[in-house]
Design a protein around this motif. Structure first.
Motif, short mmCIF file in Angstrom:
data_model
loop_
_atom_site.label_atom_id
_atom_site.label_comp_id
_atom_site.label_asym_id
_atom_site.label_seq_id
_atom_site.Cartn_x
_atom_site.Cartn_y
_atom_site.Cartn_z
N UNK A 136 0.82 -1.21 0.00
CA UNK A 136 0.00 0.00 0.00
C UNK A 136 0.86 1.26 0.00
N UNK A 137 0.25 2.35 -0.41
CA UNK A 137 0.97 3.63 -0.40
C UNK A 137 1.28 4.09 1.01
N UNK A 138 0.48 3.64 1.99
CA UNK A 138 0.73 3.98 3.39
C UNK A 138 0.36 2.77 4.25
N UNK A 139 1.37 2.10 4.76
CA UNK A 139 1.15 0.94 5.63
C UNK A 139 1.32 1.37 7.08
N UNK A 140 0.33 1.02 7.91
CA UNK A 140 0.28 1.50 9.30
C UNK A 140 0.56 0.36 10.26
N UNK A 141 1.53 0.56 11.15
CA UNK A 141 1.85 -0.42 12.19
C UNK A 141 1.63 0.21 13.56
N UNK A 142 1.04 -0.55 14.47
CA UNK A 142 0.75 -0.08 15.82
C UNK A 142 1.53 -0.88 16.85
N UNK A 143 1.85 -0.23 17.96
CA UNK A 143 2.47 -0.91 19.10
C UNK A 143 2.27 -0.08 20.35
N UNK A 144 2.23 -0.73 21.50
CA UNK A 144 2.01 -0.01 22.75
C UNK A 144 3.23 0.81 23.16
N UNK A 145 2.97 1.85 23.92
CA UNK A 145 4.01 2.68 24.52
C UNK A 145 4.24 2.16 25.94
N UNK A 146 5.11 1.16 26.08
CA UNK A 146 5.32 0.50 27.37
C UNK A 146 6.26 1.31 28.27
N UNK A 147 5.98 1.30 29.56
CA UNK A 147 6.74 2.11 30.51
C UNK A 147 8.20 1.66 30.64
N UNK A 148 8.47 0.39 30.29
CA UNK A 148 9.85 -0.09 30.40
C UNK A 148 10.63 0.14 29.10
N UNK A 149 10.03 0.86 28.16
CA UNK A 149 10.74 1.19 26.92
C UNK A 149 10.58 0.18 25.81
N UNK A 150 9.82 -0.87 26.04
CA UNK A 150 9.64 -1.91 25.02
C UNK A 150 8.54 -1.55 24.03
N UNK A 151 8.33 -2.46 23.06
CA UNK A 151 7.36 -2.28 21.99
C UNK A 151 7.66 -0.97 21.24
N UNK A 152 6.68 -0.07 21.08
CA UNK A 152 6.92 1.17 20.33
C UNK A 152 7.16 2.38 21.24
N UNK A 153 7.53 2.15 22.49
CA UNK A 153 7.78 3.27 23.40
C UNK A 153 8.88 4.19 22.88
N UNK A 154 9.84 3.62 22.16
CA UNK A 154 10.97 4.41 21.68
C UNK A 154 10.63 5.41 20.60
#
Length: 254
Positions: A136-154
């Motif tokens: 797709x012209x715009x592919x969207x990925x989601x992830x949580x903002x975890x307090x320990x810096x994991x997933x997509x917190x960064x």
């Protein structure tokens, strides 16, 4: 006598509060530990560093990460675990190093791991509006903002220009054995219901909207179309604001 009973009651109540708080703290620690443990074990099973480096068609603006080019992902093993796994995302020198899943809807992996078991951290997952081959012209990925810096917190770190400059690429490994590289060019904050979460957009208009609200950005050729990768996470717990990082397709290599 009455004072002694009151003191005892206060002590018992305080002790119960202390024990309850301690239990909650311990349980929260365990949940984070379990998430990190599960993801680390998955990486150890499927991420391999080969001696042979992939040959790029062109060099990136600041050069690609050598280890990223030497990586390979065992998708056969991943698919045996969960057929909803459609890719692997990696940003060197960050915590972002995870399988990408696509569920029946956007709630499927919001709070479930790749074993389909409940997990408050969920998975990195693709929006259901997108094709799983990233075409797709715009592919969207989601992830949580975890307090320990994991997933997509960064992702929130990309609001700083210097951080964007020193972490310039997103590497997406695909089941066919290829590696797609995206050049990170913008950081934005949107509302959860923003119309920017869309595909099939007029390219130049959409790019103009992105760049007009950037917190940090890189120069980009908006006349020549290239597919976008949109990474999104909550700005804070229970917030309707989202931290978004955009990458622009650079090349696909085998």
């Amino acid at each position: 006598m009455a004072k002694k009973w009151i003191a005892r009651i206060i002590f018992i109540v305080a002790l119960c509060v202390f024990l309850y708080s301690g239990f909650n703290l311990g349980y929260t620690y365990y949940k984070y530990y379990k998430v990190n443990k599960d993801n680390k074990e998955l990486r150890e099973k499927v991420v391999k560093i080969t001696h042979k480096q992939r040959q790029v068609k062109k060099k990136g603006k600041v050069g690609y990460d050598a280890n990223a080019l030497k990586r390979s992902i065992d998708f056969k093993k991943l698919k045996s675990i969960n057929n909803d796994i459609i890719g692997w995302i990696y940003i060197p020198h960050t915590a972002i190093d995870y399988a990408i899943l696509k569920g029946a809807n956007n709630d499927t992996y919001l709070h479930h791991n790749y074993y389909r078991q409940y997990s408050f951290a969920g998975c990195i997952f693709m929006d259901t509006i997108n094709k799983k081959d990233f075409s797709d012209d715009n592919t969207i990925l989601y992830g949580h903002n975890m307090k320990n810096g994991s997933m997509f917190a960064g992702l929130k770190q990309y609001a700083t220009q210097s951080y964007m400059d020193s972490h310039p690429y997103i590497y997406v490994y695909l089941p066919d054995g290829s590696l797609s590289i995206y050049d990170i060019f913008s950081t934005n904050i949107y509302q959860a219901d923003s119309k920017m979460y869309s595909k099939g957009n007029d390219y130049q208009q959409y790019m103009a909207k992105i760049l007009s609200t950037s917190l940090a950005r890189e120069d980009v050729d908006t006349k020549n179309k290239a597919n976008l990768l949109m990474l999104s996470t909550c700005s804070a717990a229970h917030s309707v604001r989202r931290n978004v990082v955009y990458g622009r397709f650079d090349q696909n290599i085998h």
